[in-house]
Each structure stands twice: as structure tokens, then as C-alpha cells.
Write a protein that holds these residues in place. Structure first.
Motif, PDB file in Angstrom:
ATOM      1  N   GLU A 122     -18.047  12.166  12.455  1.00 16.47           N
ATOM      2  CA  GLU A 122     -17.118  12.032  11.198  1.00 16.47           C
ATOM      3  C   GLU A 122     -16.647  10.820  11.498  1.00 16.47           C
ATOM      4  O   GLU A 122     -16.793  10.133  12.582  1.00 16.47           O
ATOM      5  CB  GLU A 122     -16.175  13.050  11.619  1.00 16.47           C
ATOM      6  N   ARG A 123     -16.608  10.229  10.223  1.00 22.29           N
ATOM      7  CA  ARG A 123     -16.162   8.609  10.271  1.00 22.29           C
ATOM      8  C   ARG A 123     -14.743   8.560   9.429  1.00 22.29           C
ATOM      9  O   ARG A 123     -14.905   8.789   8.162  1.00 22.29           O
ATOM     10  CB  ARG A 123     -17.296   7.755   9.627  1.00 22.29           C
ATOM     11  N   GLY A 124     -13.780   8.478  10.238  1.00 23.72           N
ATOM     12  CA  GLY A 124     -12.488   8.066   9.843  1.00 23.72           C
ATOM     13  C   GLY A 124     -12.301   6.453  10.023  1.00 23.72           C
ATOM     14  O   GLY A 124     -13.035   5.700   9.795  1.00 23.72           O
ATOM     15  N   LEU A 239     -14.003   1.204   2.905  1.00 19.93           N
ATOM     16  CA  LEU A 239     -12.931   2.215   2.957  1.00 19.93           C
ATOM     17  C   LEU A 239     -13.070   2.714   1.751  1.00 19.93           C
ATOM     18  O   LEU A 239     -13.255   3.816   1.525  1.00 19.93           O
ATOM     19  CB  LEU A 239     -11.744   1.833   2.917  1.00 19.93           C
ATOM     20  N   THR A 240     -13.255   2.196   0.437  1.00 17.34           N
ATOM     21  CA  THR A 240     -13.193   2.617  -0.940  1.00 17.34           C
ATOM     22  C   THR A 240     -14.493   3.165  -1.036  1.00 17.34           C
ATOM     23  O   THR A 240     -14.617   4.273  -1.610  1.00 17.34           O
ATOM     24  CB  THR A 240     -12.903   1.505  -1.737  1.00 17.34           C
ATOM     25  N   PHE A 246      -9.032   4.974  -3.200  1.00 23.61           N
ATOM     26  CA  PHE A 246      -8.544   3.706  -3.079  1.00 23.61           C
ATOM     27  C   PHE A 246      -7.070   3.610  -2.782  1.00 23.61           C
ATOM     28  O   PHE A 246      -6.171   4.174  -3.012  1.00 23.61           O
ATOM     29  CB  PHE A 246      -8.541   3.226  -4.560  1.00 23.61           C
ATOM     30  N   ASN A 247      -6.937   2.742  -1.612  1.00 27.79           N
ATOM     31  CA  ASN A 247      -5.687   2.438  -0.870  1.00 27.79           C
ATOM     32  C   ASN A 247      -5.185   1.121  -0.994  1.00 27.79           C
ATOM     33  O   ASN A 247      -5.893   0.262  -0.182  1.00 27.79           O
ATOM     34  CB  ASN A 247      -5.683   3.064   0.333  1.00 27.79           C
ATOM     35  N   PRO A 248      -4.257   0.395  -1.804  1.00 30.67           N
ATOM     36  CA  PRO A 248      -4.104  -0.881  -1.935  1.00 30.67           C
ATOM     37  C   PRO A 248      -3.534  -1.461  -0.866  1.00 30.67           C
ATOM     38  O   PRO A 248      -3.256  -2.496  -0.661  1.00 30.67           O
ATOM     39  CB  PRO A 248      -3.357  -0.999  -3.279  1.00 30.67           C
ATOM     40  N   THR A 259      -9.433  -3.181  10.713  1.00 24.01           N
ATOM     41  CA  THR A 259      -8.693  -2.602   9.592  1.00 24.01           C
ATOM     42  C   THR A 259      -7.693  -3.721   9.146  1.00 24.01           C
ATOM     43  O   THR A 259      -7.161  -4.325  10.285  1.00 24.01           O
ATOM     44  CB  THR A 259      -7.982  -1.303   9.960  1.00 24.01           C
ATOM     45  N   VAL A 260      -7.553  -3.930   7.978  1.00 25.14           N
ATOM     46  CA  VAL A 260      -6.843  -4.974   7.236  1.00 25.14           C
ATOM     47  C   VAL A 260      -5.510  -4.165   6.454  1.00 25.14           C
ATOM     48  O   VAL A 260      -5.881  -3.268   5.723  1.00 25.14           O
ATOM     49  CB  VAL A 260      -7.427  -5.459   6.499  1.00 25.14           C
ATOM     50  N   LEU A 261      -4.460  -4.443   6.871  1.00 30.08           N
ATOM     51  CA  LEU A 261      -3.093  -3.987   6.304  1.00 30.08           C
ATOM     52  C   LEU A 261      -2.430  -4.741   5.175  1.00 30.08           C
ATOM     53  O   LEU A 261      -2.509  -5.945   5.633  1.00 30.08           O
ATOM     54  CB  LEU A 261      -2.346  -3.271   7.312  1.00 30.08           C
ATOM     55  N   LEU A 262      -1.732  -4.210   4.268  1.00 27.35           N
ATOM     56  CA  LEU A 262      -1.034  -4.979   3.319  1.00 27.35           C
ATOM     57  C   LEU A 262      -1.814  -5.859   2.148  1.00 27.35           C
ATOM     58  O   LEU A 262      -2.988  -6.606   2.534  1.00 27.35           O
ATOM     59  CB  LEU A 262      -0.121  -6.036   3.953  1.00 27.35           C
TER      60      LEU A 262
END
Length: 320
Positions: A122-124, A239-240, A246-248, A259-262
Motif C-alpha cells: 500500500e502506498r500512503g 499525491l493528487t 486534492f489537498n492544497p 513531502t511538501v507542506l503549505l
């Protein structure tokens, strides 16, 4: 997967390492080296497949060459290496592993009718193994009646006196005459040059769009290669694309593996990822033009909810 759909959710980077796709990509690009005993209508498999492919695209070029908006032709959409370059057929390795994922050796055995217990992934935000699952308990063969596995015929494996399969060459696809092979340089590049020559016999002014594999296996183009090429890589927000959500506030940089945040950091990351493509063209392809050959989002975000509500605002935000 939709209700009543008999097929599981499939991911092509995972399937590209399974028997059917991996066999065909390997035969197409490198059959002369890795399957010299395999012939189609008396012709080496690689020559047969590439000759027919090029003839088909030539027919297309004959119909399109006089259209002023047609500037050129892409060699192949997202070519995969198959098993070319695999160091050990007993190890499962794919760009994205999801669901039951056999190693190449297990995939070969499954196709020959030998049940195999394979890892399920599984890929999270990170890859994790869920467990193991038995496949092909009914011992169904993938090969046509009267035909043997071509990888057995080419010496990759055989059975012993008790009928037990034995892997003879775990690095069969990794080396030729003792030299480690590289898909982009050793196999895609000659094919792309052959493609350019065939197309320009029909459409002399055409640009040739090259893309090679999405893995970190850089294509290098030099003065002895075809002129007037364009680098046409693909780019997505992984990710999308993979999770159809979709998580902005969150994205993923595949190139740097993080992973990139904000939102502000995501925009900066996207720009940086696209800049890498220009740098590749500069450093490896003699600074040829770059054309983003494919990008976008899965429109069935959130299980296709927008198709039922008519509200595509989330898709619009993701595209923006």
C-alpha cells in the motif's frame, strides 16, 4: 474501482513490471540481446515489433504531414524499460508498488502456471507492506497452448528432474557481454534515432519529441544523434494523481523524495520540479527545447463526486 467492477484499482507503474507488459517492453526495445531465440514469423522479435511500429507511425505521418499545425511526432508515450536493467529477478522493484506485487521471477512463474505467494503493498505518504497473498492457485498458464514461456526458451530458467522451477540467470536482463546496460542510452536512444529516420523519410521537416523513462535514467543526446529533437517529459503532482484527492496544503516532490507542506511552499516546489526538466535538457540533450508533453489531474477526484453534483470547483482549484 466502481461498484460491480470486476477489476481492481490498477496502477500502470506497478503493472509495468508484471509479466505481460514487462515482456513486451523488453522484447520491443531489447529482444535482440535478451530474447535472441524468440522470433515472430521468422524475424527477431525486436526487429518485427519495431518495424511494424515505425511503419504504422509512418502511415500517420503521411496523413498529417501537410497540416500546418503538425510540427512533429513523439516516439512513444511513456516508454517503460520492462525488465531491462533488473539486477536480480528475485527482487520486486517498481516506481510505485500497489496491491499484489510479484518480483519478476514470481511473475514469470505465475505465467508458467506455478502458484506464488506475493507481497501486497500500500502506498500512503510512505510505502508499507500489508502482507502476502497467494496468486494463481488454479495453475492457469499465460502462454498459448503448445507454446512455452519465452524466458525459459531463452535460458532464464528451467525445471529440474522433479519439475521444480529453477532460476538460472537472476541478472539476465542486467548485463550484455559483462557490461551493465542502461535502458535510456542503450535501447531507447537507438530506437529514437531509428524513429526519427523513419518519420523524416515521410515528413522531412518534422520535429521528434523524446521523453524516455520517468525514472532517473537520463537520456543523453550527442552530435551523432538525430537533429531537431524536443524534450517532452511529463509532470504531475503525484499525491493528487495517485490518490485522486486534492489537498492544497500537501504535495509531494517525486524528484527529491519528500513531502511538501503549505500552499506557498507547494507552488515553489512545483516551479522547482519543472525547472529540473529544463536543466535536464540543458545538461543531457544539448539544451534542446522543452515541451511539457503531459500534465493535469484525475477528474474523478473524490470518487467522481463532481459527476453527480455538477460542482467541479475542486478540480478547478487542483488545475490552477
Amino acid at each position: 474501482q466502481t461498484h460491480g467492477d470486476p477489476y481492481p484499482w490498477l496502477i500502470w507503474p506497478t503493472n509495468g513490471k508484471k509479466l505481460a507488459a514487462a515482456t513486451m517492453f523488453t522484447l520491443f526495445f531489447a529482444g535482440n540481446d535478451f530474447a535472441p531465440r524468440t522470433r515472430i514469423e521468422g524475424e527477431p522479435a525486436q526487429e518485427y515489433l519495431q518495424r511494424h511500429y515505425l511503419a504504422a507511425i509512418q502511415q500517420l505521418a503521411r496523413r498529417l504531414r501537410d497540416m500546418p499545425h503538425v510540427v512533429g511526432y513523439d516516439t512513444m508515450n511513456e516508454p517503460l524499460p520492462g525488465w531491462i536493467g533488473e539486477e536480480d529477478l528475485r527482487q520486486a522493484r517498481a516506481a510505485l508498488m500497489k496491491g499484489p506485487t510479484p518480483s519478476p521471477w514470481q511473475a514469470i512463474l505465475l505465467g508458467a502456471g506455478f502458484p506464488q505467494e506475493v507481497d501486497v503493498w500500500e502506498r500512503g505518504l510512505r510505502l508499507r507492506r500489508l502482507g502476502r497473498q497467494w496468486l494463481n492457485l488454479r495453475r492457469v498458464r499465460a502462454w498459448r497452448e503448445g507454446c512455452d514461456c519465452i524466458w525459459r526458451l531463452n535460458g532464464v530458467w528451467d525445471t529440474d528432474s522433479s519439475g521444480t522451477p529453477r532460476l538460472l540467470r537472476p541478472d539476465h536482463f542486467a548485463r550484455v557481454n559483462g557490461r551493465k546496460v542502461q535502458f535510456s542510452q542503450d535501447y531507447y536512444r537507438p530506437f529514437a534515432n531509428r524513429f526519427a529516420k523513419a518519420i523524416r523519410e515521410v515528413h522531412p521537416e518534422a520535429f521528434i519529441f523524446v521523453e524516455s523513462t520517468f525514472e532517473k535514467d537520463f537520456l543523453q543526446w550527442g552530435p551523432d544523434d538525430a537533429e531537431r529533437i524536443v524534450y517532452a517529459p511529463h509532470w504531475y503532482d503525484p499525491l493528487t494523481l495517485v490518490f485522486k484527492k486534492f489537498n492544497p496544503w500537501m504535495a509531494y516532490d517525486h524528484w527529491r523524495g519528500r513531502t511538501v507542506l503549505l500552499p506557498w511552499a507547494i507552488r515553489r516546489s512545483f516551479a522547482s520540479q519543472l525547472k529540473v526538466r529544463k536543466e535536464q535538457a540543458r545538461d543531457y540533450l544539448d539544451d534542446v527545447p522543452v515541451h511539457l508533453g503531459e500534465t493535469g489531474i484525475p477528474f474523478d477526484i473524490d470518487g467522481g463526486r463532481a459527476y453527480r453534483t455538477g460542482d467541479f470547483s475542486l478540480q478547478e482549484r487542483a488545475l490552477d
